[in-house]
Design an enzyme around this catalytic site. Structure first.
Site, PDB file in Angstrom:
ATOM      1  N   GLN A  34      -1.207  -9.292   8.384  1.00 21.20           N
ATOM      2  CA  GLN A  34      -1.825  -8.949   7.791  1.00 21.20           C
ATOM      3  C   GLN A  34      -2.360  -8.790   6.158  1.00 21.20           C
ATOM      4  O   GLN A  34      -3.346  -8.269   5.635  1.00 21.20           O
ATOM      5  CB  GLN A  34      -1.407  -6.850   8.069  1.00 21.20           C
ATOM      6  CG  GLN A  34      -1.229  -7.255   9.296  1.00 21.20           C
ATOM      7  CD  GLN A  34      -0.172  -5.724   9.157  1.00 21.20           C
ATOM      8  OE1 GLN A  34      -0.330  -4.232   9.364  1.00 21.20           O
ATOM      9  NE2 GLN A  34       1.501  -5.667   9.350  1.00 21.20           N
ATOM     10  N   ASN A  40      12.574  -4.085   6.891  1.00 21.48           N
ATOM     11  CA  ASN A  40      11.389  -3.637   6.933  1.00 21.48           C
ATOM     12  C   ASN A  40      12.243  -2.473   6.029  1.00 21.48           C
ATOM     13  O   ASN A  40      13.468  -2.382   6.195  1.00 21.48           O
ATOM     14  CB  ASN A  40      10.329  -2.807   7.272  1.00 21.48           C
ATOM     15  CG  ASN A  40       8.945  -2.567   6.815  1.00 21.48           C
ATOM     16  OD1 ASN A  40       8.665  -3.255   6.262  1.00 21.48           O
ATOM     17  ND2 ASN A  40       9.225  -1.533   7.015  1.00 21.48           N
ATOM     18  N   ILE A  65      13.537  -8.140   2.122  1.00 24.63           N
ATOM     19  CA  ILE A  65      12.679  -9.388   2.675  1.00 24.63           C
ATOM     20  C   ILE A  65      12.729 -10.625   2.559  1.00 24.63           C
ATOM     21  O   ILE A  65      13.616 -11.601   3.437  1.00 24.63           O
ATOM     22  CB  ILE A  65      11.977  -9.231   3.528  1.00 24.63           C
ATOM     23  CG1 ILE A  65      11.949 -10.252   5.070  1.00 24.63           C
ATOM     24  CG2 ILE A  65      10.895  -9.818   2.994  1.00 24.63           C
ATOM     25  CD1 ILE A  65      10.477  -9.671   6.408  1.00 24.63           C
ATOM     26  N   PHE A  97       0.524  -1.079   0.367  1.00 27.07           N
ATOM     27  CA  PHE A  97      -0.438  -0.263   0.112  1.00 27.07           C
ATOM     28  C   PHE A  97       1.103   1.286  -0.067  1.00 27.07           C
ATOM     29  O   PHE A  97       0.333   2.154  -0.747  1.00 27.07           O
ATOM     30  CB  PHE A  97      -1.038  -0.037   1.078  1.00 27.07           C
ATOM     31  CG  PHE A  97      -1.967  -0.548   1.087  1.00 27.07           C
ATOM     32  CD1 PHE A  97      -2.190  -1.066  -0.442  1.00 27.07           C
ATOM     33  CD2 PHE A  97      -2.647  -1.036   2.018  1.00 27.07           C
ATOM     34  CE1 PHE A  97      -3.637  -2.096  -0.286  1.00 27.07           C
ATOM     35  CE2 PHE A  97      -4.188  -1.449   1.865  1.00 27.07           C
ATOM     36  CZ  PHE A  97      -3.956  -2.547   0.315  1.00 27.07           C
ATOM     37  N   ARG A  98       1.696   1.461   0.988  1.00 27.19           N
ATOM     38  CA  ARG A  98       2.228   2.698   1.557  1.00 27.19           C
ATOM     39  C   ARG A  98       3.854   2.698   0.201  1.00 27.19           C
ATOM     40  O   ARG A  98       5.155   3.964   0.506  1.00 27.19           O
ATOM     41  CB  ARG A  98       2.599   3.236   2.724  1.00 27.19           C
ATOM     42  CG  ARG A  98       1.464   3.521   3.308  1.00 27.19           C
ATOM     43  CD  ARG A  98       1.020   3.172   4.580  1.00 27.19           C
ATOM     44  NE  ARG A  98       0.146   3.227   4.993  1.00 27.19           N
ATOM     45  CZ  ARG A  98      -0.705   2.220   4.989  1.00 27.19           C
ATOM     46  NH1 ARG A  98      -0.497   1.485   5.128  1.00 27.19           N
ATOM     47  NH2 ARG A  98      -2.220   2.768   5.500  1.00 27.19           N
ATOM     48  N   HIS A 111      -6.422 -10.573   9.056  1.00 24.56           N
ATOM     49  CA  HIS A 111      -7.244  -9.676   8.049  1.00 24.56           C
ATOM     50  C   HIS A 111      -8.111 -10.455   7.074  1.00 24.56           C
ATOM     51  O   HIS A 111      -8.845  -9.689   5.920  1.00 24.56           O
ATOM     52  CB  HIS A 111      -6.814  -8.404   6.755  1.00 24.56           C
ATOM     53  CG  HIS A 111      -5.995  -7.413   8.202  1.00 24.56           C
ATOM     54  ND1 HIS A 111      -4.598  -6.056   7.902  1.00 24.56           N
ATOM     55  CD2 HIS A 111      -6.337  -6.830   8.979  1.00 24.56           C
ATOM     56  CE1 HIS A 111      -4.934  -5.637   8.886  1.00 24.56           C
ATOM     57  NE2 HIS A 111      -5.387  -5.778   9.508  1.00 24.56           N
ATOM     58  N   ILE A 167      -3.651 -10.533   2.884  1.00 26.35           N
ATOM     59  CA  ILE A 167      -4.837 -11.858   2.745  1.00 26.35           C
ATOM     60  C   ILE A 167      -4.606 -12.986   1.632  1.00 26.35           C
ATOM     61  O   ILE A 167      -5.613 -13.592   0.835  1.00 26.35           O
ATOM     62  CB  ILE A 167      -6.261 -10.638   2.559  1.00 26.35           C
ATOM     63  CG1 ILE A 167      -6.105  -9.817   1.150  1.00 26.35           C
ATOM     64  CG2 ILE A 167      -6.149  -9.762   3.712  1.00 26.35           C
ATOM     65  CD1 ILE A 167      -7.153  -8.839   0.765  1.00 26.35           C
TER      66      ILE A 167
END
Ligand code: NAD
Length: 243
Positions: free
Chosen positions: A105, A215, A233, A37-38, A123, A107
């Site tokens: 987190q 990260n 990672i 997402f970010r 999630h 899916i």
């Protein structure tokens, strides 16, 4: 990862006995080709008619159901993806009796595809779907092999068992994840900006010795870490020899 970090992490793993927990997010799957997402190339930095947070909200699902499924099929269900070296190393750590659980987190189901057994999916999962009227369970094909709004034979809408914005996380999954983290001696946190709550709060339940963050970017919990490993990672975990 520096050579010293590789040796130190290998040593921590060598001394671990089923007391490592991994807590991860979207960054674990970027090396499989699924955008997070970010990050710079993440979903939030692409141009959409509405904000992605809105398109993944309960309100959008309720009021713009057709557009929700268009977006969901296009973005949240990745095509032809395989687990990467990060998923595979974590499965290996579990098989070798080092790691007790993955808390994710994500899916996408890639931890299970790599062979991990104990996976707490905070999630939900794109692989589980259910009818909002009668509760009947459906596989992913109920979404991928249909167009428009998918319907159950009872007439209800079939929806993914994923937690949308404005929806609550499963209390059972949260409790199981918290229990795993609070009893671990090593917590490896990877591929997550730790900015999505309440999931990120779980890191605060850790009471063990080594908090290792793997990260690319800075996270909100960096100041609590005993080791911070930057870089990809998957590439980093792949370098580790488990003894
Ligand atoms: P995020 O996008 O907020 O953060 C991802 C973090 O991972 C960033 O800090 C980035 O620097 C880092 N990162 C990206 N690729 C990396 C790599 N190869 N190696 C190391 N670090 C890397 O993601 P989040 O914290 O998981 O929160 C976003 C929410 O969206 C979560 O609920 C997540 O599950 C969901 N999401 C899931 C998927 C998926 O299932 N694959 C994909 C996108 C978003």
């Amino acid at each position: 990862m520096t050579y010293e970090q590789k040796l130190a992490l290998e040593d921590i793993i060598a001394h671990s006995k089923d007391d490592i927990v991994f807590f991860g997010g979207a960054g674990v799957s970027t090396e499989s080709g699924i955008p997070d997402f970010r990050s710079e190339n993440g979903l939030y930095n692409q141009k959409w008619k509405y904000k992605p947070e809105f398109m993944l909200s309960h309100t959008f699902f309720k009021n713009h159901t057709t557009e929700f499924f268009d977006f969901y099929r296009q973005i949240m269900i990745p095509k032809d993806v395989k687990p990467n070296a990060a998923h595979e190393k974590l499965a290996e750590l579990e098989q070798k009796g080092k790691l007790s659980a993955v808390v994710t987190q994500n899916i996408d189901g890639l931890h299970q595809a790599a062979g991990s057994i104990v996976v707490h999916e905070l999630h939900g999962s794109i692989h589980r779907n259910y009818c909002t009227k009668c509760g009947k369970q459906y596989p992913i094909e109920a979404i991928t092999e249909t167009t428009g709004v998918p319907h159950c034979e009872c007439g209800g809408i079939i929806r993914p068992d994923v937690v949308l914005y404005e929806e609550s996380l499963s209390q059972d999954t949260m409790l199981n994840a918290e229990c795993a983290i609070s009893t671990a001696n090593v917590l490896i946190v990877g591929g997550t900006s730790l900015s999505v709550y309440p999931a990120a709060r779980l890191v605060g339940a850790f009471r063990g010795t080594h908090l290792i963050i793997m990260n690319n970017d800075v996270t909100a919990f960096d100041s609590y870490a005993t080791m911070i490993i930057r870089g990809k990672i998957g590439e980093n975990l792949d370098m580790l020899k488990v003894r």
